[in-house]
Design a protein around this motif. Structure first.
Motif, PDB file in Angstrom:
ATOM      1  N   TYR A 117       1.325  -0.553  -3.691  1.00 12.31           N
ATOM      2  CA  TYR A 117       0.396  -0.337  -2.584  1.00 12.31           C
ATOM      3  C   TYR A 117       0.348   1.116  -2.136  1.00 12.31           C
ATOM      4  CZ  TYR A 117      -1.763  -0.551   2.002  1.00 12.31           C
ATOM      5  OH  TYR A 117      -2.572  -0.314   3.081  1.00 12.31           O
ATOM      6  N   ARG A 118       1.459   1.814  -2.142  1.00 14.07           N
ATOM      7  CA  ARG A 118       1.420   3.189  -1.635  1.00 14.07           C
ATOM      8  C   ARG A 118       0.468   4.047  -2.468  1.00 14.07           C
ATOM      9  NH1 ARG A 118       6.059   5.589  -0.117  1.00 14.07           N
ATOM     10  NH2 ARG A 118       5.444   7.692  -0.509  1.00 14.07           N
ATOM     11  N   GLU A 119       0.303   3.723  -3.742  1.00 20.04           N
ATOM     12  CA  GLU A 119      -0.630   4.492  -4.573  1.00 20.04           C
ATOM     13  C   GLU A 119      -2.072   4.105  -4.233  1.00 20.04           C
ATOM     14  OE1 GLU A 119       0.320   5.179  -8.630  1.00 20.04           O
ATOM     15  OE2 GLU A 119       2.258   6.001  -8.033  1.00 20.04           O
ATOM     16  N   THR A 120      -2.307   2.807  -4.071  1.00 13.35           N
ATOM     17  CA  THR A 120      -3.639   2.349  -3.659  1.00 13.35           C
ATOM     18  C   THR A 120      -4.002   2.953  -2.299  1.00 13.35           C
ATOM     19  OG1 THR A 120      -3.164   0.260  -4.770  1.00 13.35           O
ATOM     20  CG2 THR A 120      -5.052   0.282  -3.285  1.00 13.35           C
ATOM     21  N   HIS A 121      -3.015   2.967  -1.393  1.00 12.38           N
ATOM     22  CA  HIS A 121      -3.234   3.502  -0.048  1.00 12.38           C
ATOM     23  C   HIS A 121      -3.587   4.988  -0.088  1.00 12.38           C
ATOM     24  CE1 HIS A 121      -1.810   4.855   4.057  1.00 12.38           C
ATOM     25  NE2 HIS A 121      -2.607   3.862   4.363  1.00 12.38           N
ATOM     26  N   ALA A 122      -2.860   5.741  -0.876  1.00  8.34           N
ATOM     27  CA  ALA A 122      -3.127   7.180  -0.994  1.00  8.34           C
ATOM     28  C   ALA A 122      -4.534   7.406  -1.533  1.00  8.34           C
ATOM     29  CB  ALA A 122      -2.093   7.834  -1.912  1.00  8.34           C
ATOM     30  N   LEU A 123      -4.886   6.655  -2.569  1.00  7.02           N
ATOM     31  CA  LEU A 123      -6.216   6.795  -3.158  1.00  7.02           C
ATOM     32  C   LEU A 123      -7.303   6.386  -2.170  1.00  7.02           C
ATOM     33  CD1 LEU A 123      -8.130   7.281  -5.559  1.00  7.02           C
ATOM     34  CD2 LEU A 123      -7.762   4.892  -6.213  1.00  7.02           C
ATOM     35  N   TYR A 124      -7.091   5.258  -1.489  1.00  5.97           N
ATOM     36  CA  TYR A 124      -8.111   4.759  -0.560  1.00  5.97           C
ATOM     37  C   TYR A 124      -8.461   5.816   0.489  1.00  5.97           C
ATOM     38  CZ  TYR A 124     -10.618   1.932   2.813  1.00  5.97           C
ATOM     39  OH  TYR A 124     -11.593   1.457   3.666  1.00  5.97           O
ATOM     40  N   HIS A 125      -7.436   6.422   1.099  1.00  4.92           N
ATOM     41  CA  HIS A 125      -7.727   7.421   2.126  1.00  4.92           C
ATOM     42  C   HIS A 125      -8.389   8.663   1.523  1.00  4.92           C
ATOM     43  CE1 HIS A 125      -6.258   5.619   5.849  1.00  4.92           C
ATOM     44  NE2 HIS A 125      -5.376   4.991   5.101  1.00  4.92           N
ATOM     45  N   ALA A 126      -8.027   9.018   0.310  1.00  6.72           N
ATOM     46  CA  ALA A 126      -8.696  10.160  -0.343  1.00  6.72           C
ATOM     47  C   ALA A 126     -10.175   9.841  -0.579  1.00  6.72           C
ATOM     48  CB  ALA A 126      -7.992  10.502  -1.658  1.00  6.72           C
ATOM     49  N   ILE A 174     -21.896  16.271  -1.450  1.00  8.24           N
ATOM     50  CA  ILE A 174     -20.580  16.567  -2.033  1.00  8.24           C
ATOM     51  C   ILE A 174     -19.483  16.104  -1.094  1.00  8.24           C
ATOM     52  CG2 ILE A 174     -19.079  18.626  -2.057  1.00  8.24           C
ATOM     53  CD1 ILE A 174     -20.985  19.877  -4.065  1.00  8.24           C
ATOM     54  N   GLY A 175     -18.382  15.643  -1.664  1.00  7.96           N
ATOM     55  CA  GLY A 175     -17.243  15.279  -0.836  1.00  7.96           C
ATOM     56  C   GLY A 175     -15.948  15.486  -1.592  1.00  7.96           C
ATOM     57  N   LEU A 176     -14.903  15.810  -0.844  1.00 13.98           N
ATOM     58  CA  LEU A 176     -13.583  15.976  -1.449  1.00 13.98           C
ATOM     59  C   LEU A 176     -12.542  15.368  -0.521  1.00 13.98           C
ATOM     60  CD1 LEU A 176     -11.651  17.306  -3.600  1.00 13.98           C
ATOM     61  CD2 LEU A 176     -11.557  19.275  -2.063  1.00 13.98           C
ATOM     62  N   GLY A 177     -11.699  14.523  -1.093  1.00 11.17           N
ATOM     63  CA  GLY A 177     -10.585  13.961  -0.338  1.00 11.17           C
ATOM     64  C   GLY A 177      -9.294  14.263  -1.060  1.00 11.17           C
ATOM     65  N   ILE A 178      -8.263  14.629  -0.304  1.00 11.38           N
ATOM     66  CA  ILE A 178      -6.969  14.985  -0.905  1.00 11.38           C
ATOM     67  C   ILE A 178      -5.864  14.278  -0.143  1.00 11.38           C
ATOM     68  CG2 ILE A 178      -5.313  16.893  -1.158  1.00 11.38           C
ATOM     69  CD1 ILE A 178      -7.544  18.684  -1.997  1.00 11.38           C
ATOM     70  N   ASN A 179      -4.916  13.745  -0.875  1.00 12.00           N
ATOM     71  CA  ASN A 179      -3.805  13.052  -0.229  1.00 12.00           C
ATOM     72  C   ASN A 179      -2.529  13.206  -1.066  1.00 12.00           C
ATOM     73  OD1 ASN A 179      -2.643  11.556   1.790  1.00 12.00           O
ATOM     74  ND2 ASN A 179      -3.802   9.687   1.425  1.00 12.00           N
ATOM     75  N   HIS A 180      -1.388  13.086  -0.400  1.00 10.88           N
ATOM     76  CA  HIS A 180      -0.119  13.044  -1.127  1.00 10.88           C
ATOM     77  C   HIS A 180       0.044  11.624  -1.654  1.00 10.88           C
ATOM     78  CE1 HIS A 180       0.683  11.618   2.926  1.00 10.88           C
ATOM     79  NE2 HIS A 180       1.729  10.968   2.456  1.00 10.88           N
ATOM     80  N   ILE A 181       0.693  11.470  -2.789  1.00 10.02           N
ATOM     81  CA  ILE A 181       0.809  10.148  -3.405  1.00 10.02           C
ATOM     82  C   ILE A 181       2.249   9.882  -3.826  1.00 10.02           C
ATOM     83  CG2 ILE A 181       0.214  10.892  -5.768  1.00 10.02           C
ATOM     84  CD1 ILE A 181      -1.547   8.306  -5.912  1.00 10.02           C
ATOM     85  N   GLU A 193      -4.430   1.822  30.837  1.00 16.03           N
ATOM     86  CA  GLU A 193      -3.517   1.963  29.717  1.00 16.03           C
ATOM     87  C   GLU A 193      -4.256   2.212  28.398  1.00 16.03           C
ATOM     88  OE1 GLU A 193      -2.146  -1.818  31.419  1.00 16.03           O
ATOM     89  OE2 GLU A 193      -0.343  -1.368  30.223  1.00 16.03           O
ATOM     90  N   ALA A 194      -3.526   2.770  27.456  1.00 20.26           N
ATOM     91  CA  ALA A 194      -4.086   3.018  26.125  1.00 20.26           C
ATOM     92  C   ALA A 194      -2.958   2.904  25.112  1.00 20.26           C
ATOM     93  CB  ALA A 194      -4.708   4.405  26.061  1.00 20.26           C
ATOM     94  N   ILE A 195      -3.343   2.481  23.914  1.00 23.48           N
ATOM     95  CA  ILE A 195      -2.364   2.239  22.859  1.00 23.48           C
ATOM     96  C   ILE A 195      -2.915   2.718  21.525  1.00 23.48           C
ATOM     97  CG2 ILE A 195      -1.804   0.231  21.393  1.00 23.48           C
ATOM     98  CD1 ILE A 195      -0.458  -1.041  23.794  1.00 23.48           C
ATOM     99  N   GLY A 196      -2.032   3.232  20.670  1.00 25.39           N
ATOM    100  CA  GLY A 196      -2.472   3.608  19.339  1.00 25.39           C
ATOM    101  C   GLY A 196      -1.339   3.473  18.345  1.00 25.39           C
ATOM    102  N   LEU A 197      -1.694   3.169  17.114  1.00 29.99           N
ATOM    103  CA  LEU A 197      -0.693   3.067  16.053  1.00 29.99           C
ATOM    104  C   LEU A 197      -1.256   3.684  14.783  1.00 29.99           C
ATOM    105  CD1 LEU A 197       1.988   1.859  14.870  1.00 29.99           C
ATOM    106  CD2 LEU A 197       0.632  -0.153  14.260  1.00 29.99           C
ATOM    107  N   GLY A 198      -0.473   4.567  14.188  1.00 23.96           N
ATOM    108  CA  GLY A 198      -0.853   5.145  12.902  1.00 23.96           C
ATOM    109  C   GLY A 198       0.260   4.896  11.906  1.00 23.96           C
ATOM    110  N   ILE A 199      -0.122   4.550  10.680  1.00 20.52           N
ATOM    111  CA  ILE A 199       0.870   4.253   9.644  1.00 20.52           C
ATOM    112  C   ILE A 199       0.479   4.976   8.366  1.00 20.52           C
ATOM    113  CG2 ILE A 199       1.691   2.393   8.116  1.00 20.52           C
ATOM    114  CD1 ILE A 199       1.826   0.563  10.450  1.00 20.52           C
ATOM    115  N   ASN A 200       1.467   5.559   7.700  1.00 17.42           N
ATOM    116  CA  ASN A 200       1.182   6.284   6.461  1.00 17.42           C
ATOM    117  C   ASN A 200       2.382   6.188   5.520  1.00 17.42           C
ATOM    118  OD1 ASN A 200      -0.419   7.774   4.772  1.00 17.42           O
ATOM    119  ND2 ASN A 200      -0.499   9.611   6.039  1.00 17.42           N
ATOM    120  N   HIS A 201       2.122   6.327   4.245  1.00 18.67           N
ATOM    121  CA  HIS A 201       3.208   6.418   3.270  1.00 18.67           C
ATOM    122  C   HIS A 201       3.727   7.860   3.319  1.00 18.67           C
ATOM    123  CE1 HIS A 201      -0.415   7.789   1.223  1.00 18.67           C
ATOM    124  NE2 HIS A 201       0.356   8.486   0.418  1.00 18.67           N
ATOM    125  N   ILE A 202       4.983   8.066   3.065  1.00 12.12           N
ATOM    126  CA  ILE A 202       5.564   9.405   3.195  1.00 12.12           C
ATOM    127  C   ILE A 202       6.424   9.720   1.962  1.00 12.12           C
ATOM    128  CG2 ILE A 202       7.639   8.695   4.486  1.00 12.12           C
ATOM    129  CD1 ILE A 202       7.125  11.211   6.269  1.00 12.12           C
TER     130      ILE A 202
END
Ligand SMILES: [Mg+2]
Ligand SMILES: [Mg+2]
Ligand SMILES: [Mg+2]
Ligand SMILES: [Mg+2]
Ligand SMILES: [Mg+2]
Ligand SMILES: [Mg+2]
Lengths: 144, 144, 144, 144, 144, 144
Positions: free
Chosen positions: A65-74, A137-144, F135-144
Motif C-alpha cells: 500500500y505505501r507504494e500505491t499511496h505514494a503514486l496516488y498522491h503524485a 501539463i502537470g507534475l506530481g512528485i512524492n517519496h516512495i 472547535e476544529a479537528i484535522g488528521l493527516g496521515i502519510n508514509h514516511i
C-alpha cells in the motif's frame, strides 16, 4: 542543492513525456520508467490508467500500500496542474487526452533520501469536441 | 487536431524553460518569448516578477487591460500546477525557486483563433531551507 | 417554493448593492439592512469591514457568537463569488473595490424557518493599478 | 475608472437576470445578450445549457475555439459564486435551478480593450427536495 | 472560554465515533446523538446516509429547511477533513468506509448561543481495494 | 483490513490529542509521539510549530528531506480538516488555538508497509476575539 543536477526526476519525467528521445536519459540512470496514454472525460479513468500502467510495468509494487499511496498522491498532484482549480473533467464538461510518464529513481545526492516517484502529464484539455482544446501539463512528485 | 503540431505553444514554453536550447524553436516561428527567474516565499512577488518581465520584454502591452488580464489568468493557472491545491507559499511555510518562460503566438491552424499566451514554470518548491525541496511545474494557457 | 416570491433575501441584497433605490424594498419588509464600501488588497480587511458594519448597524449582535458565526460564513461564501477559486487578494497580487449590502430577514413563508442573513458584494477586482480591473459579484446566505 | 459607468457589463448582466426589464439597457448599448434557464443536479448540464444558449443565440461563434474558451472560463467563474467552494452539485447531493444571462459587449472606454463576455447566474441551490434551498448568485467575466 | 469545558460538542462527537463508550457522556448532558456507518465511492451517498440518519433519529427536523441547512454545511465541513482538498471520492478513484456521529446540543455557557450541531467522521479512505487505505477524520460544527 | 486493529495510528493520534491518558497506548506499541500546542493567526506559524516539535522530539530526522516532506504533507492534510476549504487563518480574519499530536509508527500488519506518520489537531477556530470560536479537528496521515 541536494537535488543532483543530472538526476532531476521531475524534469526527466516531463521531458520524456514531451519528447520520447529523452526516455534514454532515464535508462542511463538505471531508473524505472513507463510511458502511456489516456483519454477520458472521467477523471477516475485517468487515475486508473496511470495506476494500472505503473503496476503492470512494475514501477510500483501494487500489493504494497505505501507504494500505491505514494503514486496516488503524485497522480493527484499532477492532475492539479492539468485541471487548475477543480480536479474534475466530465462533471464540468471537459475532457483530456494525455500522455503520461512515470519515473521512479533516486534524485537526491544523499543516499538516505531514498527513492522518489514522479508523474508527468502532457496533453490537451477542452470541450468534448475535437479541436476545442488547449494544452495542459502537470507534475506530481512524492517519496516512495 | 486544430492545434498545429509544430506550433504547440504550451510544449514550446515548457521545453524552453527546461532546456534553453529550445528557445530557438520559438524564434523560428516568429513568436515572442521571454525567460526569467524568480525565487520567493511571497506568492505576489512571483506573480509580479512574471508580469513585469512580460511587460518589459513587450510580450504584452501593459497599458491594455485585456492583455494584462489574459496574462494574469495564465500565471494563476500555472501557479496551480506548482502549488497543487492552495496557491500559497509563505503562508503555508514554503518557498519556490522558479524559472519561467512566457510565449505569445498563434498555435492554431485557423487564423480566426488569433493569439494565445503560455506561461511555463519550472523549479523547486519546499521548506525555506536549502535542499529541503522537490521540483514543481506549471503551465497556464490563455487566449489574448 | 417555500421562499416567498416577495421576500427573496438574496435578490434584494444584490439589487440594493447594485442600485440604492432598491434599499426601500428591504425597509418595506421591516427587515434590517446596511450598506457600505471597502477597498483593499488585504482579504482580512474586507472581512473586518463587513463584520464591523454589521455590528455597528446592529444587523447582528456582536456579543452573541452564533450571530457572528452566521455572518462570517455568509461573508466567506460571498467572497468565493468575488475571488472565484482562491479566497486571496494581495497574496495573488490583486485588489478589490467593493460595495456591500447586509440584509437580515425572514425569507421563508413558514415561520419555523426563522431569520436568515444575506451578504451581497459588488465591485471590481484586478491588478493594483487603477483601470486594470473587471467587475466581481458574490452572495452568501446563512440561517441566523 | 476605465470601465465606463454606463457600460458595466457585469452589473448589466446581473440586473437583467434579476429583473428582465433591465434587458433593454443592454439592447440600447447595441450589445448581444441572451437569457435562459437551467435546472439540474448535474453540473455538466448547467455548463452545457449555457454554452448551447450562447451558440444558438450567436453570442459566441461556436466554431472558433477562442470564443468557446472565453465563455467556458466565464461560466466556470460564475459557477464558483453559485457553489462557493467545490464546483459540484449532485456529487455533494445538491441541485440548482438557475436563470442565466450572457452579455457580450465593450465595457471599457478605450477601444483597444475590445469585447468582453459576462455570465450572470441567479437562482436557488439546495437539497433535491423542493423548498429545501436558498438563493445563489455567480458572475464570470472574460475578454473575448 | 465561552465554550463550556464539559460541553465540548466537537470533542464529544469525535470521541463517541472513536470509542462508543463515550456516547454516554452525551446522554448525561441530555443532548441528542446518533451514530451510524456508511461506506461508498459516491460522495452523495455519504451525505445522504448522514442526513437520513439525522432525520430518522430526529436529531434534526427534516421538514424545517434551516435545520437541514445547518446539518448540510456541517457535513460538508466534516467531509473536507476526510477528503483533504477535493470533496470527491469515486471521481478520483477512492472510496471511504466511515463511522459517523451527529450530536446536537448547547456547548456554550451563555444561553443566547442556543443549539449547535456537530458531525464527526472517522474511518478509512483509499483505493477501491481492501487494505489499500489509511484512516481519515473530519469534524463539522454549525449553529442550528 | 490490513490496518491492524490495535495499531490504528490515526485514531491513536486523535485520541491522544483529545485525552492525554491515551498517550500511554502509543508508548505501549513502542512508537514515537510528541504532543504540543500552538495558537496563531498566522498559518505558517502553525506549520512551523508542528515541524519544530517533530524535529526537536526526534519524531523525524530534520536533516533528511524525505522525512520533512512526509511530515509537511501530513500537516497540510490535517490543516484541511481544521480550515475546511481554504488553508488560511489571519488572511480570512480567523485564528486558531490548537493542540497537536504527532505519532510515528507501523500501523499495517505487513512489515513491507513500513513506517507512517500521523498528525492530529484539535482546538478552536474563530474570530480573533476570545469566545467567538468553535472547535476544529484535522488528521493527516502519510508514509514516511
Ligand atoms: Mg510535496
Ligand atoms: Mg483554459
Ligand atoms: Mg448554504
Ligand atoms: Mg479575471
Ligand atoms: Mg464555522
Ligand atoms: Mg493519503
Amino acid at each position: 542543492m541536494s537535488l543532483s543536477e543530472e538526476k532531476l526526476i521531475g524534469k526527466l519525467a516531463m521531458l520524456s513525456v514531451l519528447d520520447e528521445t529523452y526516455t534514454s536519459h532515464v535508462d542511463v540512470l538505471g531508473w524505472q520508467q513507463c510511458i502511456g496514454k489516456v483519454g477520458s472525460m472521467e477523471s477516475n479513468k485517468v487515475v486508473a490508467a496511470i495506476e494500472t500502467a505503473a503496476k503492470k510495468n512494475e514501477i510500483i509494487n501494487g500489493s504494497v500500500y505505501r507504494e500505491t499511496h505514494a503514486l496516488y498522491h503524485a497522480i493527484m498532484e499532477a492532475l492539479h496542474g492539468v485541471t487548475r482549480g477543480q480536479v474534475q473533467l466530465g462533471t464540468v464538461l471537459r475532457t483530456v487526452g494525455l500522455k503520461f510518464s512515470i519515473v521512479r529513481g533516486t534524485p537526491y545526492e544523499k543516499e538516505a533520501e531514498g527513492e522518489w516517484i514522479a508523474v508527468a502529464l502532457y496533453g490537451t484539455i477542452g470541450a468534448p469536441v475535437k479541436g476545442l482544446e488547449h494544452e495542459a501539463i502537470g507534475l506530481g512528485i512524492n517519496h516512495i
